[in-house]
Scaffold this active site. Sequence first.
Site, PDB file in Angstrom:
ATOM      1  CG  ASP A  31     -79.086 -16.628  88.717  1.00 37.75           C
ATOM      2  OD1 ASP A  31     -79.906 -16.593  87.742  1.00 37.75           O
ATOM      3  OD2 ASP A  31     -78.434 -15.496  88.904  1.00 37.75           O
ATOM      4  CB  ILE A  32     -74.104 -15.532  89.747  1.00 32.91           C
ATOM      5  CG1 ILE A  32     -72.181 -15.545  90.364  1.00 32.91           C
ATOM      6  CG2 ILE A  32     -73.994 -15.601  88.029  1.00 32.91           C
ATOM      7  CD1 ILE A  32     -71.398 -16.097  88.939  1.00 32.91           C
ATOM      8  CG  ASN A  87     -86.358 -16.482  81.042  1.00 29.81           C
ATOM      9  OD1 ASN A  87     -87.580 -15.976  80.736  1.00 29.81           O
ATOM     10  ND2 ASN A  87     -85.442 -16.011  81.685  1.00 29.81           N
ATOM     11  CD  GLU A  95     -78.486 -12.694  79.923  1.00 25.32           C
ATOM     12  OE1 GLU A  95     -78.189 -13.262  80.756  1.00 25.32           O
ATOM     13  OE2 GLU A  95     -78.845 -10.956  79.815  1.00 25.32           O
ATOM     14  CB  VAL A  96     -76.991 -20.067  80.009  1.00 27.69           C
ATOM     15  CG1 VAL A  96     -76.683 -21.222  80.532  1.00 27.69           C
ATOM     16  CG2 VAL A  96     -76.390 -19.033  80.727  1.00 27.69           C
ATOM     17  CG  HIS A 100     -81.925 -21.464  83.131  1.00 24.00           C
ATOM     18  ND1 HIS A 100     -80.901 -21.714  81.942  1.00 24.00           N
ATOM     19  CD2 HIS A 100     -82.055 -20.563  83.312  1.00 24.00           C
ATOM     20  CE1 HIS A 100     -81.330 -20.430  81.307  1.00 24.00           C
ATOM     21  NE2 HIS A 100     -81.269 -19.628  82.172  1.00 24.00           N
ATOM     22  CG  HIS A 102     -84.955 -17.990  86.584  1.00 21.42           C
ATOM     23  ND1 HIS A 102     -83.764 -17.568  86.499  1.00 21.42           N
ATOM     24  CD2 HIS A 102     -84.553 -18.618  84.928  1.00 21.42           C
ATOM     25  CE1 HIS A 102     -82.859 -16.987  85.308  1.00 21.42           C
ATOM     26  NE2 HIS A 102     -83.742 -17.574  84.021  1.00 21.42           N
TER      27      HIS A 102
HETATM   28  P1  5GP Z   1     -81.085 -16.662  81.311  1.00 20.27           P
HETATM   29  O1  5GP Z   1     -80.964 -15.383  80.716  1.00 20.27           O
HETATM   30  O2  5GP Z   1     -80.748 -17.444  80.606  1.00 20.27           O
HETATM   31  O3  5GP Z   1     -82.649 -17.083  81.870  1.00 20.27           O
HETATM   32  O4  5GP Z   1     -80.176 -16.558  82.676  1.00 20.27           O
HETATM   33  C1  5GP Z   1     -79.670 -17.000  82.789  1.00 20.27           C
HETATM   34  C2  5GP Z   1     -79.919 -16.784  84.390  1.00 20.27           C
HETATM   35  O5  5GP Z   1     -78.121 -17.718  84.573  1.00 20.27           O
HETATM   36  C3  5GP Z   1     -79.305 -15.392  85.194  1.00 20.27           C
HETATM   37  O6  5GP Z   1     -79.762 -15.162  85.998  1.00 20.27           O
HETATM   38  C4  5GP Z   1     -77.666 -15.278  85.546  1.00 20.27           C
HETATM   39  O7  5GP Z   1     -77.522 -14.879  86.374  1.00 20.27           O
HETATM   40  C5  5GP Z   1     -77.505 -16.728  85.829  1.00 20.27           C
HETATM   41  N1  5GP Z   1     -75.902 -17.004  85.615  1.00 20.27           N
HETATM   42  C6  5GP Z   1     -74.879 -17.241  84.599  1.00 20.27           C
HETATM   43  N2  5GP Z   1     -74.253 -17.173  85.229  1.00 20.27           N
HETATM   44  C7  5GP Z   1     -74.067 -18.031  86.183  1.00 20.27           C
HETATM   45  C8  5GP Z   1     -72.661 -18.644  86.588  1.00 20.27           C
HETATM   46  O8  5GP Z   1     -71.801 -18.876  86.516  1.00 20.27           O
HETATM   47  N3  5GP Z   1     -73.562 -19.338  87.963  1.00 20.27           N
HETATM   48  C9  5GP Z   1     -74.944 -19.181  88.001  1.00 20.27           C
HETATM   49  N4  5GP Z   1     -74.938 -19.265  89.686  1.00 20.27           N
HETATM   50  N5  5GP Z   1     -75.613 -18.546  87.977  1.00 20.27           N
HETATM   51  C10 5GP Z   1     -75.243 -18.443  86.703  1.00 20.27           C
END
Ligand code: 5GP
Length: 118
Positions: A31-32, A87, A95-96, A100, A102
């Site tokens: 994760d970034i 999520n 968010e994405v 995915h 985590h």
């Molecule tokens: P969500 O809130 O959708 O469950 O989690 C999205 C996750 O994707 C976040 O933890 C965020 O840090 C990670 N993320 C978003 N953009 C990128 C990216 O470009 N590269 C990587 N490695 N992680 C990302």
Amino acid sequence: MSHNCLFCKIVAGDIPSKKIYEDELVYAFHDINPQRPVHILVIPKHHLTSLQHASAADEPALGRMLAVAHKLAVEAGSPGGFRVIINNGEIGCQEVPHLHAHVVGGDQPVGPMLKRQA
Ligand code: 5GP
Ligand code: ZN
């Protein structure tokens, strides 16, 4: 490949990532913005928006995402256990919009919940 999907672009190599694992079904990378010392994202290689969109055809990739989690957590530095969080949708604070899992851990307990600061 879904156009304009961030994680599809990561799978394709069009956007760089710190890859830690790949097979025919799933792709895993750091994760970034890690929330714990170990914070891995495990995703299906094919586009799947969330578990709200999953069908029987997605079962092999969904199973693989969980089946590889322990190995990846151990290798990344979390041998004593880990947490898996998925999520989904607006209520799930996703968010994405590419599914995915985590995988979070480290050398200390991750705590009762992982909360994003508002
Ligand atoms: P969500 O809130 O959708 O469950 O989690 C999205 C996750 O994707 C976040 O933890 C965020 O840090 C990670 N993320 C978003 N953009 C990128 C990216 O470009 N590269 C990587 N490695 N992680 C990302
Ligand atoms: Zn995608």
